[in-house]
Write an enzyme that holds these catalytic residues in place. Structure first.
Site, short mmCIF file in Angstrom:
data_model
loop_
_atom_site.label_atom_id
_atom_site.label_comp_id
_atom_site.label_asym_id
_atom_site.label_seq_id
_atom_site.Cartn_x
_atom_site.Cartn_y
_atom_site.Cartn_z
CD GLU A 165 -10.12 3.92 0.61
OE1 GLU A 165 -9.97 5.15 0.53
OE2 GLU A 165 -9.42 3.11 -0.05
CB SER A 219 -0.07 -8.04 -1.50
OG SER A 219 -1.00 -8.84 -0.81
CE LYS A 267 -4.23 -1.70 0.10
NZ LYS A 267 -5.12 -1.49 -1.08
#
Lengths: 401, 272
Positions: free
Chosen positions: A116, A383, A94
């Site tokens: 969010e 990830s 991210k």
């Protein structure tokens, strides 16, 4: 196939029939401003070098491409490589995106950022860059997710962010997105909305993809160096789809590479309790773009279920919708139970504890690898790391801290 | 001329401002809606804005979010909303009805099928919050061919350069969102709205309705002096919420009283 993937989306944000700008009027000017700013900097050498410096010195890129030898051999098929996004600062892919968007926020003179978050990884990555740049940060998170991802909530608070537990609707990621949109409509003058995935109105799907494309760019160079040839398959989990598009994008023109996006099948696709719009949904409009959605016959968005908060979303990025329709990417699904087994496998065979999101990709690799030859290779996007999931796992495995 | 255009033209000729109340269809229960629509007309509504429930109302504040949730507990669908309009038209063929909602239920039905159905039951106009003029290829011609007016939103952040498209693609009236925020939020800044409406009038020939944040008679009085129509929503819906478990008569009493306050305030402004 003769598609030039770099030409998508078009200037209005369309990937074929998907994407676009289906936003409330109050946001249209801000979206236009963001589009223009992004267009003007995306090829600007100074901006790009600022990002690559941050990715190297602050995030720790490039992340390794690791050959998971013992796990691969146990499966008895293709060699599996892991793209180690879990080793990034903050523990997931991210941050690749929040670094880029925070630099844009700074350029646009915004003093406040909102985000969010589902699993909390994007919230942590946003709170992190906000702390570093001295910006105010508010993170919206579904009330259910606040409970199941408690360690990340604590991290965000320590970083100085305000975490707002969203009680409306299904109390998960989609409701957090609604609430962030409402905040943005209200505070559009001084606020930058850092969307965490390749969804939302244009330019977000394109911009977030470009920031995440570093994953595939590195992986492509690394596999060529290690194996002297392209991989035979790529696997990544798909919630909104940012880690997946990040790995896939630079490989899209490589026709020999089979690409698999793994959606969460929850309790099983046949039960309806899942979050797999590409496997089971149909096209519609939500959160600013047209894409595949989990919806009923009247166009109401359905509640979703996945063991992993980060995949628990009824929509998916519009580029994935398009890649499905044109047949470039195969979208498959993995149940909660299978993902848990993937989690255990990687932990025990390789000493790497994956996030429950990434465990879906791991689990699909355990199905695919044995069907392939030993001289073939797979890249799995790992990830994120699993530290945040300890509460969920402890509950399931029946141990206490 | 459409029913909306006729209504606004005749009000203008009489020096009057239109009062457009909003309620969410199916709130607090399906059998209340048609009765409430008739009550709104009886208490001075010139047109009615009927909200189509959607699971993810991202431009709405808490009051209308909860109204939508109450309606969705009864599984109120776009088909049901059209049925309420058909039933309303049995006794009222005069009051224009504007459907307000989000795009996905319309997408699910299909633009053409929706436009034909809406037109046949007596809907006059459609306002879709997440459908800006830029994306309206397909949507606009479907509504136009069915004889439905297309209401678009304009906000304090809308640049002058976008107003031409709204003026060209919209019809009936333009809905000016009088504040940056969700429905029902904050206090209105009258000076700001005045400046904004003057800015719009340079580029927009359509009548202008003003809504968002008009909570009481005083705010309606101010806005009636600026726009051709005043739209009130959350102020009424919060009364439905407060009386959601009461009988219909009690709900009508509360809503009727608030409508009377709005109507009197607007009439007072028109008499200036």
């Amino acid at each position: 196939m003769t598609i030039d993937f770099s030409k998508f989306p078009d200037e209005h944000g369309h990937f074929g029939p998907y994407g676009g700008i289906f936003a409330p009027e109050t946001l249209m000017a801000a979206l236009e401003q963001l589009s223009q700013e992004y267009q003007s900097v995306k090829n600007d050498p100074q901006f790009l070098s600022e990002i690559s410096d941050d990715l190297r010195d602050y995030v720790g890129r490039p992340t390794p491409l690791y050959y998971a030898k013992r796990w691969s051999e146990s499966l008895g098929g293709a060699k599996i490589y892991l793209k180690r996004e879990d080793l990034n600062h903050t523990g997931a892919h991210k941050v690749n995106n929040t670094i880029g968007q925070a630099l844009l926020a700074k350029r646009l003179g915004k003093k406040r950022i909102i985000a969010e978050t589902g699993a909390g990884q994007h919230g942590v990555a946003s709170a992190t860059v906000a702390a570093r740049l001295g910006l105010e940060c508010v993170v919206y998170m579904g009330a259910d997710d606040v409970v199941r991802q408690a360690p990340n909530v604590a991290r965000m608070k320590m970083l100085g962010a305000t975490v707002v537990a969203v009680e409306s609707g299904s109390r998960t990621l989609k409701d957090a997105l609604n609430e962030a949109m409402r905040d943005w409509v209200t505070n559009v003058d001084d606020t930058f909305y850092i969307i965490g995935t390749v969804a939302g109105p244009h330019p977000y799907p394109a911009m977030v993809r470009d920031f995440q494309a570093v994953i595939g760019l590195e992986a492509r160079e690394q596999i060529l160096e290690k194996e002297g040839k392209l991989p035979d398959a790529l696997i990544a989990c798909v919630g909104g789809g940012s880690n997946a598009i990040g790995l896939f994008h630079k490989f899209l023109p490589d026709e020999s590479v089979q690409i698999y996006g793994v959606e969460p099948a929850g309790y099983g696709l046949e039960t309806g309790k899942h979050a797999a719009p590409l496997c089971c949904g149909k096209p519609g409009v939500l959160h600013g773009n047209r894409t595949y959605l989990m919806q009923d016959e009247h166009g109401q968005i359905l509640g979703t279920h996945s063991i992993s908060a980060g995949l628990d979303y009824p929509g998916v990025g519009p580029e994935h919708a398009w890649l499905k329709d044109i047949g470039r990417v195969n979208y498959v699904a993995i149940t909660d139970e299978e993902a848990l087994q993937g989690f255990r496998d990687l932990t025990r065979f390789e000493g790497i504890i994956p996030a429950l999101e990434s465990s879906h990709a791991i689990a699909y690799a355990t199905k695919l690898a044995p069907t392939m030859r030993k001289d073939q290779t797979i890249i799995v996007n790992l990830s994120g790391r699993g530290d945040k999931d300890m509460n969920t796992i402890a509950q399931i495995e029946g141990f206490k801290f | 001329m459409s029913r909306i255009q006729q209504k606004l033209a005749s009000l203008k000729a009489a020096g009057k401002t239109a009062l457009i109340p909003y309620i969410t269809a199916g709130d607090p229960r399906p059998n209340a809606t048609v009765a409430l629509m008739h009550l709104l007309v009886e208490k001075g509504a010139d047109m009615i804005e009927l909200g189509v429930p959607f699971s993810d109302p991202m431009a709405d504040g808490p009051v209308i979010q909860k109204a939508v949730e109450r309606a969705l507990e009864h599984n109120v669908s776009l088909d049901d909303v059209l049925e309420y309009v058909r039933a309303f038209r049995e006794k009222d063929s005069n009051t224009p009805i504007i459907l307000m909602g989000y795009l996905n239920p319309i997408e699910a039905m299909g633009y053409e099928a929706f436009a034909a159905a809406a037109s046949s039951v007596g809907v006059d106009a459609v306002l879709t919050v997440d459908m800006p003029p830029e994306e309206s290829v397909g949507y606009l011609p479907a509504l136009r061919n069915a004889g439905l007016d297309r209401v678009f939103l304009v906000s304090p952040t809308t640049p002058q350069s976008r107003l031409a498209a709204v003026n060209e693609k919209g019809s009936g009236f333009v809905y000016y969102v009088s504040l940056k925020g969700v429905t029902g939020s904050k206090e209105l800044d009258v000076a700001d709205v005045t400046a904004q409406i003057n800015r719009l009038k340079d580029k927009i020939n359509l009548p202008i309705g003003i809504g968002f944040g008009i909570r009481d008679g005083e705010a309606a009085f101010q806005m009636a002096q600026l726009g051709d129509a005043v739209i009130v929503g959350s102020a009424l819906v919060s009364l439905i919420e407060a009386n959601a478990h009461q009988d219909l008569y009690t709900i009508e009493l509360a809503v009727g009283e608030k409508m009377t306050e709005f109507r009197a305030a607007i009439d007072r402004a028109d008499a200036l």
